[in-house]
Design an enzyme around this catalytic site. Structure first.
Site, PDB file in Angstrom:
ATOM      1  N   TRP A 136       0.853  -1.130   0.068  1.00  0.00           N
ATOM      2  CA  TRP A 136       0.102   0.114  -0.044  1.00  0.00           C
ATOM      3  C   TRP A 136       0.977   1.352   0.056  1.00  0.00           C
ATOM      4  O   TRP A 136       0.280   2.406  -0.324  1.00  0.00           O
ATOM      5  CB  TRP A 136      -0.773   0.058   1.291  1.00  0.00           C
ATOM      6  CG  TRP A 136      -0.116  -0.458   2.476  1.00  0.00           C
ATOM      7  CD1 TRP A 136       0.274  -1.707   3.116  1.00  0.00           C
ATOM      8  CD2 TRP A 136       0.838   0.412   3.362  1.00  0.00           C
ATOM      9  NE1 TRP A 136       0.619  -1.594   4.188  1.00  0.00           N
ATOM     10  CE2 TRP A 136       1.196  -0.274   4.248  1.00  0.00           C
ATOM     11  CE3 TRP A 136       0.948   1.933   3.153  1.00  0.00           C
ATOM     12  CZ2 TRP A 136       2.014   0.265   5.277  1.00  0.00           C
ATOM     13  CZ3 TRP A 136       2.116   2.279   4.108  1.00  0.00           C
ATOM     14  CH2 TRP A 136       2.469   1.526   5.184  1.00  0.00           C
ATOM     15  N   ASN A 137       2.171   1.389   0.138  1.00  0.00           N
ATOM     16  CA  ASN A 137       2.750   2.516   0.536  1.00  0.00           C
ATOM     17  C   ASN A 137       3.035   3.453  -0.617  1.00  0.00           C
ATOM     18  O   ASN A 137       2.948   4.652  -0.499  1.00  0.00           O
ATOM     19  CB  ASN A 137       4.405   2.195   1.307  1.00  0.00           C
ATOM     20  CG  ASN A 137       5.051   1.068   0.611  1.00  0.00           C
ATOM     21  OD1 ASN A 137       4.689   0.382  -0.144  1.00  0.00           O
ATOM     22  ND2 ASN A 137       6.198   1.388   0.782  1.00  0.00           N
ATOM     23  N   LYS A 160      -2.679  -8.585  -7.246  1.00  0.00           N
ATOM     24  CA  LYS A 160      -3.124  -8.826  -5.760  1.00  0.00           C
ATOM     25  C   LYS A 160      -2.517  -7.542  -5.013  1.00  0.00           C
ATOM     26  O   LYS A 160      -1.405  -7.702  -4.445  1.00  0.00           O
ATOM     27  CB  LYS A 160      -2.775  -9.980  -5.273  1.00  0.00           C
ATOM     28  CG  LYS A 160      -3.567 -10.398  -3.812  1.00  0.00           C
ATOM     29  CD  LYS A 160      -3.313  -9.694  -2.644  1.00  0.00           C
ATOM     30  CE  LYS A 160      -4.041  -9.878  -1.358  1.00  0.00           C
ATOM     31  NZ  LYS A 160      -4.024  -8.720  -0.467  1.00  0.00           N
ATOM     32  N   ALA A 162      -2.739  -4.633  -2.033  1.00  0.00           N
ATOM     33  CA  ALA A 162      -3.064  -4.484  -0.478  1.00  0.00           C
ATOM     34  C   ALA A 162      -4.628  -4.126  -0.339  1.00  0.00           C
ATOM     35  O   ALA A 162      -5.173  -3.390  -0.928  1.00  0.00           O
ATOM     36  CB  ALA A 162      -2.067  -3.493   0.136  1.00  0.00           C
ATOM     37  N   GLY A 212       6.854  -6.155  -0.023  1.00  0.00           N
ATOM     38  CA  GLY A 212       6.167  -5.977   0.962  1.00  0.00           C
ATOM     39  C   GLY A 212       7.187  -6.460   2.276  1.00  0.00           C
ATOM     40  O   GLY A 212       8.324  -6.402   2.184  1.00  0.00           O
ATOM     41  N   SER A 213       6.377  -7.198   3.099  1.00  0.00           N
ATOM     42  CA  SER A 213       7.255  -7.450   4.548  1.00  0.00           C
ATOM     43  C   SER A 213       7.959  -8.679   4.174  1.00  0.00           C
ATOM     44  O   SER A 213       7.875  -9.571   3.603  1.00  0.00           O
ATOM     45  CB  SER A 213       6.061  -7.697   5.574  1.00  0.00           C
ATOM     46  OG  SER A 213       5.268  -8.759   5.324  1.00  0.00           O
ATOM     47  N   GLU A 234      11.258  -7.762  -3.204  1.00  0.00           N
ATOM     48  CA  GLU A 234      11.822  -6.557  -2.669  1.00  0.00           C
ATOM     49  C   GLU A 234      10.801  -6.311  -1.300  1.00  0.00           C
ATOM     50  O   GLU A 234       9.763  -6.096  -1.165  1.00  0.00           O
ATOM     51  CB  GLU A 234      11.275  -5.301  -3.567  1.00  0.00           C
ATOM     52  CG  GLU A 234      12.148  -4.024  -3.233  1.00  0.00           C
ATOM     53  CD  GLU A 234      11.393  -3.013  -2.303  1.00  0.00           C
ATOM     54  OE1 GLU A 234      11.665  -3.096  -1.252  1.00  0.00           O
ATOM     55  OE2 GLU A 234      10.711  -2.434  -2.929  1.00  0.00           O
ATOM     56  N   LEU A 235      11.854  -6.657  -0.393  1.00  0.00           N
ATOM     57  CA  LEU A 235      11.292  -6.700   0.949  1.00  0.00           C
ATOM     58  C   LEU A 235      11.744  -5.306   1.894  1.00  0.00           C
ATOM     59  O   LEU A 235      11.628  -4.419   1.432  1.00  0.00           O
ATOM     60  CB  LEU A 235      11.658  -7.901   1.744  1.00  0.00           C
ATOM     61  CG  LEU A 235      11.309  -9.406   0.889  1.00  0.00           C
ATOM     62  CD1 LEU A 235      11.721 -10.548   1.661  1.00  0.00           C
ATOM     63  CD2 LEU A 235       9.965  -9.346   0.721  1.00  0.00           C
ATOM     64  N   CYS A 268      10.612   1.512   2.175  1.00  0.00           N
ATOM     65  CA  CYS A 268      11.538   0.536   2.457  1.00  0.00           C
ATOM     66  C   CYS A 268      12.968   1.175   2.127  1.00  0.00           C
ATOM     67  O   CYS A 268      13.860   0.972   2.996  1.00  0.00           O
ATOM     68  CB  CYS A 268      11.493  -0.727   1.495  1.00  0.00           C
ATOM     69  SG  CYS A 268       9.952  -1.494   1.928  1.00  0.00           S
TER      70      CYS A 268
END
Length: 470
Positions: A136-137, A160, A162, A212-213, A234-235, A268
């Protein structure tokens, strides 16, 4: 998490959405698979025409989609407009460069002859249906930086997104539809995170990309690995920001403020750990803290706002836990360290600088996803590099110095996907982007990004091949 637009500035639920039924997910998978069979043979000229059309539409929609992003995740409106403009730039960049980036490669003639061939080439061919699991960021940019190269390479995409940015997700599907891309080239799947595994295991989905996370990355990578499917991850990141004695301290401190609070600190690649040489520590600290205190925290819809709310109530709670743990273990809050008293509603948190941070504190190792900076004093470059690398993450890094020896040492030794000197980390269509360690693997953007979801095919012609005669 329900699929809903919840205004983080007020906490008010504005709109909810039903998750797609299994039958509709199946229909969309079938459409994507069928469409790829035709779209993969389209020309670069045709794809570029469609991508440029999408860019034109997005440029016209800038104000509208910016308001949507601000409403859904709290991004300051001026940052939202800049994000949309950056997406336009990336679309046009790939529209103009894809054919060149994916041109046939010709191995050295000596190697061709040594292989027994009369000639050989390497051709890049699209893989197929690629699933993108996005955060979402940066709800527009994260998707476009996947979609633009993937579509230009001849792949098709399933998004898909957030669950708290459903309107932005639906806008993206509509954007590519309005641009004229064939039905099924890019589809948004309004589903919960629990549906991802089943979709990724479907044989029609050949690869996945996730931003994401770390837990989300582990889950997708595990499923894809079990199915032997390509992934790009990409975390998280906890990027170091080194300030060395030869630095321009005024510029370093001013840039540090922006580097920490961009996107309300929810990035991030935001600088998070500020590692400053003892010779310039006091001067940098004073300017940095003053700059953080001067930021305007408030309504993200206002052009005057520097820092809006965090995207979710849980996100603010997680950030508060990190700060409270550090303070309880002896850290000092040079500014902030609490919710701003001026905002009674919404999920705001004050810009914060923590000093006296030690390895025993959670924030020393964990990513602070919000406007919270940790400040460290070091005696020399050796200590600075060691501290910078003392993190499970390795996304990017920032170094302020005018010393050539410092530059060479940092390029050699910093464990990160990027090293940015005398400026803040930023992504650009022409530069590869990604990390090492627990920040993930693979690369987005530039030629590296467009080739991630291509089959590098060796084409070998033997002496008796009819194609070599005459």
């Amino acid at each position: 998490m329900p699929i809903a637009t919840v205004d983080p500035a007020t906490g008010e639920t504005l709109k909810t959405f039903e998750s797609l039924k299994d039958t509709e997910v199946e229909r969309r998978l079938a459409v994507a698979h069928t469409t790829f069979g035709q779209y993969r043979t389209s020309t670069f000229t045709e794809r570029a025409r469609l991508m440029n059309r999408a860019a034109d539409l997005l440029e016209k929609d800038n104000a509208t989609i910016a308001r949507t992003m601000t409403t859904e995740m709290g991004k300051p409106i001026k940052a939202a407009k800049a994000e949309a403009a950056k997406c336009v730039k990336a679309m046009r960049w790939y529209a103009g460069r894809a054919e060149e980036l994916l041109a046939d490669e010709h191995p050295a003639q000596a190697d061709v002859e040594d292989s027994g061939a009369t000639r050989a080439i390497v051709r890049y061919r699209p893989l197929g249906v690629v699933l993108a699991v996005m955060p979402w960021n940066f709800p527009l940019w994260q998707v476009v930086r996947f979609a633009a190269p993937a579509l230009m390479a001849g792949n098709v995409g399933l998004l898909k997104h957030a669950s708290n940015v459903p309107q932005t997700a639906l806008y993206l599907e509509d954007l590519f539809r309005r641009a004229g891309f064939p039905e099924g080239c890019f589809q948004t799947l309004l589903v919960g995170s629990g549906a991802v595994e089943g979709i990724l295991r479907d044989e029609r989905v050949v690869a996945a990309t996730l931003t994401g996370s770390e837990p989300a990355g582990r889950s997708v990578a595990s499923t894809a690995g079990d199915e032997i499917k390509k992934t790009v991850l990409e975390l998280g990141g906890s990027d170091p920001y080194l300030v060395l004695p030869s630095a321009d301290i005024e510029r370093a401190a001013a840039t540090a403020v922006t580097a920490r609070v961009q996107n309300n600190g929810q990035s991030c690649i935001a600088a998070k750990r500020f590692i400053v040489h003892a010779d310039v520590y006091d001067a940098f600290r004073d300017r940095f803290v003053a700059g953080m205190r001067e930021l305007t925290v408030g309504d993200p819809a206002s052009e005057d706002t520097d820092v809006g709310p965090l995207s979710t109530e849980q996100g603010r709670s997680d950030l508060e836990e990190l700060v409270d743990d550090a303070l309880a273990r002896g850290a000092s809050a040079l500014c902030g360290g609490q919710r701003p008293k001026e905002q009674e509603r919404g999920w705001y948190y004050s810009p914060t600088v923590l000093a006296d941070v030690t390895p025993q504190m959670r924030i020393h190792k964990e990513e602070a996803f919000g406007p919270v900076a940790t400040l460290y004093r070091v005696a020399d470059l050796d200590e600075a590099v060691t501290l910078a690398n003392d993190s499970p993450f390795g996304l990017s890094s920032n170094v302020w110095t005018r010393d050539d020896a410092d530059i060479e040492r940092c390029v050699r030794d910093l464990q990160a996907g990027g090293v940015f000197f005398n400026g803040m980390t930023a992504s650009h269509p022409g530069l590869p982007f990604g990390g090492v360690k627990r920040s993930g693997y693979g690369r987005e953007l530039a030629g590296h990004g467009i080739r991630e979801f291509c089959n590098a095919t060796t084409v070998w012609y033997g002496p008796s091949d009819p194609a070599t005669k005459g």
